[in-house]
Write an enzyme that holds these catalytic residues in place. Structure first.
Site, PDB file in Angstrom:
ATOM      1  N   CYS A 116       0.894  -0.973  -0.101  1.00  0.00           N
ATOM      2  CA  CYS A 116      -0.010  -0.049   0.152  1.00  0.00           C
ATOM      3  C   CYS A 116       1.012   1.204   0.131  1.00  0.00           C
ATOM      4  CB  CYS A 116      -1.030  -0.056   1.148  1.00  0.00           C
ATOM      5  SG  CYS A 116      -0.331   0.344   2.759  1.00  0.00           S
ATOM      6  N   ARG A 121       4.018  -4.078   3.543  1.00  0.00           N
ATOM      7  CA  ARG A 121       3.204  -4.872   4.635  1.00  0.00           C
ATOM      8  C   ARG A 121       2.627  -6.023   4.368  1.00  0.00           C
ATOM      9  NH1 ARG A 121      -1.186  -0.003   6.071  1.00  0.00           N
ATOM     10  NH2 ARG A 121      -1.138  -1.178   8.234  1.00  0.00           N
TER      11      ARG A 121
HETATM   12  C1  UD1 Z   1      -1.359  -1.135  12.714  1.00  0.00           C
HETATM   13  C2  UD1 Z   1      -2.212   0.031  12.731  1.00  0.00           C
HETATM   14  C3  UD1 Z   1      -1.677   0.961  12.116  1.00  0.00           C
HETATM   15  C4  UD1 Z   1      -0.332   1.310  12.479  1.00  0.00           C
HETATM   16  C5  UD1 Z   1       0.686   0.282  12.600  1.00  0.00           C
HETATM   17  C6  UD1 Z   1       1.846   0.437  13.459  1.00  0.00           C
HETATM   18  C7  UD1 Z   1      -4.526  -1.150  12.610  1.00  0.00           C
HETATM   19  C8  UD1 Z   1      -5.542  -1.589  12.062  1.00  0.00           C
HETATM   20  N1  UD1 Z   1      -3.783  -0.637  12.135  1.00  0.00           N
HETATM   21  O1  UD1 Z   1      -1.085  -1.819  11.355  1.00  0.00           O
HETATM   22  O2  UD1 Z   1      -2.466   2.063  11.966  1.00  0.00           O
HETATM   23  O3  UD1 Z   1       0.313   2.353  11.680  1.00  0.00           O
HETATM   24  O4  UD1 Z   1      -0.174  -0.981  13.283  1.00  0.00           O
HETATM   25  O5  UD1 Z   1       1.486   0.988  14.600  1.00  0.00           O
HETATM   26  O6  UD1 Z   1      -4.285  -1.393  13.919  1.00  0.00           O
HETATM   27  N2  UD1 Z   1       5.093  -6.463   9.342  1.00  0.00           N
HETATM   28  C9  UD1 Z   1       5.663  -7.773   8.570  1.00  0.00           C
HETATM   29  N3  UD1 Z   1       4.973  -8.894   8.453  1.00  0.00           N
HETATM   30  C10 UD1 Z   1       3.820  -9.157   9.140  1.00  0.00           C
HETATM   31  C11 UD1 Z   1       3.058  -8.027   9.739  1.00  0.00           C
HETATM   32  C12 UD1 Z   1       4.019  -6.881   9.872  1.00  0.00           C
HETATM   33  O7  UD1 Z   1       6.950  -7.715   8.020  1.00  0.00           O
HETATM   34  O8  UD1 Z   1       3.263 -10.208   9.033  1.00  0.00           O
HETATM   35  C13 UD1 Z   1       5.931  -5.226   9.184  1.00  0.00           C
HETATM   36  C14 UD1 Z   1       5.020  -4.225   8.477  1.00  0.00           C
HETATM   37  O9  UD1 Z   1       5.488  -4.125   7.056  1.00  0.00           O
HETATM   38  C15 UD1 Z   1       5.462  -3.195   9.132  1.00  0.00           C
HETATM   39  C16 UD1 Z   1       5.776  -3.538  10.657  1.00  0.00           C
HETATM   40  O10 UD1 Z   1       5.994  -4.927  10.717  1.00  0.00           O
HETATM   41  O11 UD1 Z   1       6.645  -2.536   8.685  1.00  0.00           O
HETATM   42  C17 UD1 Z   1       4.670  -3.074  11.711  1.00  0.00           C
HETATM   43  O12 UD1 Z   1       3.429  -3.427  11.238  1.00  0.00           O
HETATM   44  P1  UD1 Z   1       2.186  -4.053  12.026  1.00  0.00           P
HETATM   45  O13 UD1 Z   1       2.442  -3.602  13.418  1.00  0.00           O
HETATM   46  O14 UD1 Z   1       1.846  -5.324  11.535  1.00  0.00           O
HETATM   47  O15 UD1 Z   1       1.145  -2.808  11.358  1.00  0.00           O
HETATM   48  P2  UD1 Z   1      -0.264  -3.201  11.317  1.00  0.00           P
HETATM   49  O16 UD1 Z   1      -0.881  -4.228  12.239  1.00  0.00           O
HETATM   50  O17 UD1 Z   1      -0.632  -3.688   9.765  1.00  0.00           O
END
Ligand code: UD1
Length: 424
Positions: A116, A121
């Protein structure tokens, strides 16, 4: 399509009530799928994203109604387990139904979210965690199809990074797993505490709320529950930053000051006067003394560090300071989409990789311009800039803002801002 028009340069006075948290409402609505009966959720914001997840659970068989900010969701008859690309592409948090569906129905087929505006993500942490609980996950034709055997089996799951929705998805999957699940290096955001409170109300057995190690002892049955959604800390932060930028004296009510430790410290350091009561925050920034706004560095971190969802808005504030500051983004790889738009308003910002250097141009430094919203929080930084800038700012693609800010126009109008929507 509609655009937002702001006649800037007016200070903000009065009080504004903060809505329930979008990022808590989404997992809590998904969690209703875990148990039959009618769940009650209070303080639910009416936003584009909450409407999306409600239509999603509606497609799965849930029946819901809304009275004011209270939702009644009957999940007695959940029999469908597929979520299409059309829903996931409008809102990535749709993947939050994976955990509850695996627990309740034993299978789920959900479209993989693509990248996105703010980064790739992926959801590999969610999938690796499900596999540890005994789920077989197949990725085909853009979908993840997850199937469990007879029961999910408790296990220890270590997150390489404390993912917020990853922690939430695994929590929801594990509550009815056989045995004990331990989530290590789990995220600690307040929205996760809110989800744990709801799961405990439903009969779950969970230890470690608020810590990075959460222990879930699986239970055989869950029941429907009543839970209050916590106040939206990102909406709170956005209004605080807006007042610091435009000047004024405003009281934010129905909020939770404890959830904003990093921002409140940074705003005080920058020169805003902040006073805190149990569920309200007052902020004062004398419009005549805004040239005293100091440049303050920030680095985004997982909670309780400075939130990435308030980085863009703080950058807009810093463009008005009388100093230089360094802003480091450590959570997402591409979260400076607002920089080009802020520059169109006169901001002096240089980026290199994950860092941005902002050279403040003083309180009168920004002038209104036509700009484009690129994602939810980038858009709110343009609102902050537009409120402080001289003249007219037009922000197109405001559907991004409508994903996360309830009644933005009327709330800002109530503080004396001149803001309205117009057709493009
Ligand atoms: C949630 C929030 C979003 C916020 C983010 C970080 C919701 C609905 N959204 O998004 O508003 O900006 O937390 O505080 O609550 N990652 C991976 N693999 C995964 C999952 C995450 O590599 O399976 C990485 C992501 O690309 C990113 C980092 O981990 O760089 C943090 O992501 P994450 O905490 O998962 O964000 P969201 O849960 O998507």
């Amino acid at each position: 399509m509609e655009k937002l028009v702001i006649e800037g340069g007016r200070s903000l006075y009065g009080s504004v009530a903060i809505s329930g948290a979008k990022n808590a409402a989404l997992p809590l609505i998904a969690a209703t799928l875990l148990a039959p009966g009618t769940h009650v959720l209070r303080n639910v914001p009416d936003l584009r994203d909450t409407r999306t997840i409600l239509s999603l659970i509606g497609e799965l068989g849930a029946v819901w109604s809304r009275e004011g900010s209270t939702l009644f969701i009957d999940c007695s008859d959940i029999s469908y387990c597929e979520v299409s690309y059309d829903l996931v592409k409008t809102m990535r948090a749709s993947v939050l139904v994976l955990g509850p569906l695996l627990s309740r129905l034993g299978r789920a087929k959900v479209s993989l979210p693509g990248g996105c505006a703010i980064g790739e993500r992926p959801i590999n942490f969610h999938i690796n965690g499900f596999e540890k609980l005994g789920v077989t996950c197949n990725l085909e034709h853009g979908y993840v199809e997850a199937i469990r055997g007879d029961k999910l089996k408790g296990n220890t799951i270590y997150f390489d990074f404390p993912s917020v929705t990853g922690t939430e998805n695994l929590l929801m999957a594990a509550v009815r797993a056989e045995g004990t699940t331990i989530l290590k290096n789990a995220a600690r955001e307040p929205e996760i505490g809110n989800l744990i409170d709801m799961l405990v109300n439903m009969g779950a057995d969970i230890e470690g709320r608020g810590s990075d190690q959460i222990t879930i002892h699986g239970v055989s049955r869950l029941r429907s529950s009543e839970t209050d959604i916590i106040p939206d800390r990102i909406e709170t932060g956005t209004y605080l930053i807006a007042v610091a930028a435009a000047g004024g004296d405003t009281k934010l009510t129905n909020c939770e000051p404890k959830h904003l430790p990093a921002l409140l410290g940074k705003l005080s350091e920058a020169g805003a006067e902040i006073s805190i009561e149990q569920s309200s925050i007052s902020i004062r920034m004398d419009p005549e003394k805004r040239d005293g706004l100091t440049g303050v560095d920030i680095k985004t971190m997982v909670y309780p560090g400075y939130p990435t969802d308030l980085q863009a808005q703080f950058m807009a504030l810093m463009t008005l300071s009388s100093g230089i500051c360094l802003i480091k983004e450590t959570i997402f790889e591409n979260r400076f989409m607002h920089v080009g738009e802020l520059r169109r308003m006169g901001a002096r910002i240089q980026t290199e990789g994950h860092s941005a250097v902002v050279t403040g141009c003083g309180p009168a430094g920004l002038s209104g311009a036509r700009v484009m919203a690129t994602d939810l929080r980038a858009s709110s930084s343009l609102v902050v800039a537009g409120l402080a800038a001289s003249g007219r700012t037009e922000i197109s693609r405001i559907y991004h803002l409508e994903r996360g800010y309830e009644n933005l126009v009327s709330k800002l109008g109530g503080l004396g801002a001149r803001v309205w929507k117009e057709n493009e």
